[in-house]
Design an enzyme around this catalytic site. Structure first.
Site, mmCIF file in Angstrom:
data_model
loop_
_atom_site.group_PDB
_atom_site.id
_atom_site.type_symbol
_atom_site.label_atom_id
_atom_site.label_comp_id
_atom_site.label_asym_id
_atom_site.label_seq_id
_atom_site.Cartn_x
_atom_site.Cartn_y
_atom_site.Cartn_z
ATOM 1 N N LYS A 132 0.851 -1.198 0.000
ATOM 2 C CA LYS A 132 0.000 0.000 0.000
ATOM 3 C C LYS A 132 0.881 1.241 0.000
ATOM 4 O O LYS A 132 1.900 1.283 0.715
ATOM 5 C CB LYS A 132 -0.902 -0.029 1.239
ATOM 6 C CG LYS A 132 -1.956 1.085 1.269
ATOM 7 C CD LYS A 132 -2.838 0.981 2.528
ATOM 8 C CE LYS A 132 -3.903 2.068 2.557
ATOM 9 N NZ LYS A 132 -4.750 1.990 3.764
ATOM 10 N N SER B 28 -9.714 2.071 2.909
ATOM 11 C CA SER B 28 -8.843 2.786 2.020
ATOM 12 C C SER B 28 -7.826 1.917 1.276
ATOM 13 O O SER B 28 -7.251 2.362 0.291
ATOM 14 C CB SER B 28 -8.073 3.842 2.809
ATOM 15 O OG SER B 28 -7.219 3.224 3.762
ATOM 16 N N SER C 271 -9.913 -0.242 7.132
ATOM 17 C CA SER C 271 -9.303 -0.047 5.814
ATOM 18 C C SER C 271 -8.644 -1.278 5.214
ATOM 19 O O SER C 271 -8.317 -1.284 4.033
ATOM 20 C CB SER C 271 -8.281 1.097 5.865
ATOM 21 O OG SER C 271 -8.945 2.335 5.807
#
Ligand SMILES: [Zn+2]
Lengths: 486, 479
Positions: free
Chosen positions: A79, A154, A178
């Site tokens: 990420k 996210s 997330s």
């Protein structure tokens, strides 16, 4: 065999047994990325050349008989909120467009030490604020199960990459859901570890007291393996738990008979889509079939979880994101000004997206003189109550379960104009972060062609236990995480 | 109307730890800009602080020296405000639960003791340094500003006093004693001019016992400017009250060149710091055994030593204060005392000539070329009348300049006084014979004549005659 839909453990075995090389594995995934990336957009930056070089270096070490790590040559997506030395780390924000960090996050160091090969940095909501990955400055990621729909957020890029066969596994971060919510929406496994189990050093902070890095994988086995790589004490993180992490992989035996699971009433009735509820109830049945007794439990403080979260997280974020000011690095306004405060204003107005600015304002307000006690301090009290409610539950139950997300993947743009509805996407996942406990989302089937996630929560440091429950369920559910993308 | 000046101080002392408060960068002073920096003290994305144990120990030590209670569980807070010398745009500091609190330090003022309450001693990180280029010299209206982050993250102990000081003199005396305390603990370089010791003050005038309006004074960079600024402000406020003016609660900036305070623009001051607990750090819970170990490390503190010097060595107030104001100076004195010479004489030489020489040469007492043993030797030479006091001054200077021992210098230069009665007797006879007129005047009781004859004796002996003996001889022969 389709390498890109193989798990990480499987690929590691193939490389170890010299059935394939790391270069072959990396090339297979890069080809897959080329093929689907225009539709899915899982990555902000693909590190193709670096990955090829590293894979080749690992291959030559392996052929020389060197130990190149437990997962030598296995590709991985990271990420874009984790600091990678020498490779851009943007956090999905214009503010950090082109920013190249000077150091590696501890978790990045650890996966590198294990021999994994980074394929690229995965897309995300700007500074991890959002539940759909639509808040990325670099454009949204699409759900591989339905390109009209969001992958969740996210960590939507990490989830979509794994689901679409663009990476065998990925690192995500979870502040209010997330990791788990996008894992649920994309039909993969996602784990939010106990607060302090995994180092946050190099994780660009959203809400420091809630953030954790965790694995996003195709199977529970891979999840245990990746958690094993990243867990454990880090002297660079003062909040890191000073205890060695167990070997999670060997603990997976599927022995769950006689365990007790509590069905959290507040998270599995009102506001949950019927399709999700149907899959959830079926999974509870499957759990009972494994010899786990399931019983409803009420945790009344959860009603206030969302409100408390949307005070604490923005408050911490308002302070954490103050460093993005155009002075030392990152974006700075082109506007000529002889006033530093004007420079700050212009830089931050143009560098941050709408959702980030909304949360900075919320947080600044919550911490302001005269409001602190009514908002921030009050929210911390709710947090204590939630910890207490969980604590009482562990007296009677081994694990707690609920749906991961109240809905399946929603359409792009559907909730963008309605932040409150968007925030409700995290209603089932948020109490876990407030209490600092571990929780896992396991894909438990489809509802109208879209994946549904089943959340398993446990007491602090019970990762081995909740993964074992998920492992047992995985065996009986037989879900195949392969979207009809081609 | 009865006026009373009320002063409280807020002091920041940079701790001289090996590394910064929350990262591993060195704390050395004076390096090229931005060379002692790393991602952590530059506030790069994703970094985390780890508290420096040595800085915590230093602050506890200071708290103990100031008779404070050590908080069993204290926490760090974030103090949020934007300024370009703050890498994170928040400062990690302490707020409502400081590391140590509730103590006192006793200052002696002309025999009177003033016990000054210490509200708290807490730990925080320093900011970087800004240089504003342009006419204004300030951030407003600067053409551009340069930032040096070498100082960013250096540990700072903040000491806050109760409003217990009653005059600028007392404030200065307190600061001097506090500086000495920090110096004795060897936890800070204590250089006000370099900014490693900084002081802000709150001052107000109580009228007939009623509290006055508090004014904060900033930018006092020496003991002298602290005293001048407070004296100025004391007078300004008293005058304003007498004129019937209303004072404003504000922050004022001391302009050392102009010798006045003037109000700071409110925009630079109007911050809501939005303090909240620092989530990246865990509470500090000092092990009681560790605290006791630290207590055992406390040296004899300046006030204790001052009192002991007065009693044990019979030193005057002034000289005792001076010698004990710096640990190394007091150590030097006590090592000189070990030579067995008169402590009062030794102290006079140190406080007078030696300190002046050190100051001129900008040499710290630790590297004084004249060893304490050498000073003992010098005082012995005077006591044994081998050399006069005046000659001793020159010998001291030469010993200081060359590093040679006083005895060695006296011998090499043939400087010893003529203290041999026979030799001196002959010289005096010669002088009397050569100056019959003066001898006559002397017999007649003229004081002037003695001085003249002494001068002649000194001339003949090139200043090496023992003055006392020579004068006794002249008197004996001519009365
Ligand atoms: Zn540093």
């Amino acid at each position: 065999m389709d390498l890109t839909f193989s798990g990480a453990l499987e690929i590691a075995g193939l490389i170890k047994n010299k059935e394939i090389t790391s270069v072959e594995a990396v090339e297979a995934f890069l080809a897959r990325i080329d093929a689907v990336e225009p539709d899915v957009h899982s990555y902000i930056n693909v590190s193709a050349d670096i990955a090829r070089e590293r894979a080749a270096a690992i291959d030559s070490r392996l052929s020389a008989g060197d130990d190149a790590g437990a997962f030598a040559g296995v590709p991985l997506a990271i990420k874009d909120v984790l600091s990678t030395r020498g490779f851009p780390t943007t956090c999905g924000s214009r503010m950090l467009e082109g920013f190249v960090p000077a150091y590696d996050a501890t978790v990045v160091e650890r996966v590198n030490d294990a021999g994994t090969v980074m394929l690229g940095k995965a897309n995300m909501d700007e500074f991890a604020m959002g539940s759909s990955t639509e808040n990325s400055y670099f454009g949204p990621t699409r759900n591989p199960w339905d390109l009209e729909r969001v992958p969740g957020g996210s960590s939507g890029g990490s989830a979509a990459a794994v689901a679409a066969g663009e990476a065998p596994w990925a690192l995500g971060s979870d502040t209010g859901g997330s990791i788990r919510q996008p894992a649920a929406l994309c039909g993969i496994v996602g784990l939010k570890p106990t607060y302090g189990l995994v180092s946050r050093y190099g994780l660009v902070a959203f809400a420091s007291s809630l953030d954790q890095v965790g694995p996003m994988t195709r199977s529970v086995g891979d999840c245990a393996a990746l958690l094993g790589l990243i867990a454990g004490h880090d002297p660079c993180d003062s909040t890191s738990i000073d205890e060695p992490a167990p070997d999670y992989l060997t603990g997976l035996d599927g022995e769950v008979k006689g365990m007790k699971a509590g069905i959290v009433k507040e998270l599995s009735s009102d506001g949950i889509e019927p399709g999700v509820l149907e899959r959830f109830n079926a999974t509870v049945k499957a759990l009972e079939g494994l010899g786990v007794s399931c019983e409803e439990v009420s945790l009344p403080s959860f009603e206030y979880g969302l409100s408390a979260y949307y005070l604490i997280a923005p408050a911490e974020a308002s302070s954490n994101l103050a460093r993005f000011d155009g002075v030392r690095y990152g974006y700075r306004t082109d506007l000529e000004s002889d006033d530093i405060w004007e420079m700050y204003d212009e830089t931050r107005a143009a560098g941050f997206g709408g959702e980030v600015k909304r949360r900075i304002m919320l947080g600044t307000y919550a911490l302001s003189a005269g409001y602190y006690d009514a908002y921030y301090a009050q929210a911390q009290k709710i947090r204590t109550l939630i910890v207490r409610d969980y604590g009482r539950a562990w007296d009677s139950f081994d694990v707690l379960v609920s749906p991961t997300s109240p809905s399946t993947a929603f359409k792009l743009g559907e909730k963008m104009d309605d932040p409150l509805t968007m925030y409700l996407s995290d209603i089932c996942t948020i109490p876990v972060n407030l209490a600092g406990i571990p929780a896992l989302s396991l894909p438990c089937g489809l509802a109208e062609g879209l994946p549904v996630g089943f959340q398993v929560m446990g007491p602090p440091l019970s990762e081995a236990k909740i993964m074992n429950v998920a492992y047992a369920l995985e065996g009986v559910l037989g879900f195949e995480p392969r979207p009809p993308l081609d | 109307m009865e006026f009373e000046t009320i002063i409280g101080l807020e002091i920041h002392a940079e701790l001289n730890t090996a590394s910064k408060m929350f990262c591993g960068c060195p704390t050395a002073f004076g390096g090229a800009p931005n060379t002692s920096t790393c991602p952590i003290c530059l506030g790069h994305p994703g970094v985390l602080p780890v508290a420096n144990r040595e800085a915590v120990a230093d602050t506890i030590l200071l708290g103990l020296a100031l008779n404070c209670k050590i908080t069993p569980r204290s926490i760090f807070h974030r103090k949020n405000y934007f300024y370009p010398d703050m890498p994170k745009n928040f400062q990690i500091s302490q707020y409502d639960i400081p590391l140590t609190a509730d103590g006192w330090l006793e200052v002696e003022m002309e025999g009177n003791n003033r016990r000054v309450g210490i509200t708290r001693v807490h730990l925080e990180e320093d900011t970087g340094k800004s240089v504003h280029i342009g006419e204004s010299g300030r951030i407003h209206g600067a053409d551009f500003s340069l930032e040096d982050f070498n100082r960013a993250g250096i540990p700072l102990a903040e000491i806050v006093t109760e409003p217990d000081l009653r005059s600028p003199e007392e404030a200065r005396a307190f600061m001097q004693l506090l500086r000495a305390t920090l110096e004795y603990l060897q936890i800070s370089d204590c250089k006000m001019e370099e900014g490693s010791l900084r002081c802000d003050a709150n001052i107000s005038i109580a009228v007939d016992g009623a509290m006055g309006t508090k004014v904060e004074i900033k930018n006092m960079n020496s003991f002298r400017s602290l005293f001048r600024a407070l004296s100025y402000e004391d007078e300004r406020q008293r005058f304003a009250i007498k004129q019937g003016e209303t004072l404003v609660q504000e922050t004022r900036h001391w302009d050392d060149a102009a010798g006045v305070t003037h109000p700071l623009r409110s925009k630079e001051e109007a911050f809501d710091y939005r303090y909240f607990p620092e989530p990246d750090l865990v509470p500090i819970e000092p092990d009681p055994a560790w605290v006791e170990e630290l207590r055992g490390r406390l040296p004899e503190l300046p006030m204790e030593r001052l009192r002991r010097f007065r009693e044990q060595y019979g030193l005057s107030d002034e000289i005792a204060v001076m010698l004990t104001s710096e640990k190394a100076l007091a150590d030097y004195f006590e090592r000189a005392v070990e030579t067995g010479q008169d402590p009062v004489e030794l102290a006079k030489w140190i406080a007078g000539d030696l300190v002046a020489l050190l100051k001129d040469a900008v040499v710290p007492i630790q590297s004084c070329p004249l060893e304490p043993r050498g000073l003992g030797e010098l005082v012995a030479l005077v006591a044994q009348k081998v050399i006069s006091g005046k000659m001793a001054k020159e010998v001291l200077k030469e010993a200081f300049d060359t590093g040679k021992g006083p005895k060695e210098i006296v011998e090499a230069k043939g400087l010893s006084q003529i203290a041999d009665a026979g030799e001196l007797d002959a010289v005096v006879d010669e002088v009397i014979a050569a100056n019959p007129e003066a001898a006559e005047d002397m017999r007649g009781g003229k004081e002037q004549a003695l001085k003249f004859l002494m001068g002649q004796v000194m001339k003949k002996t090139r200043g090496q005659a023992n003055p006392e003996m020579a004068s006794d001889l002249i008197k004996k022969k001519l009365t």
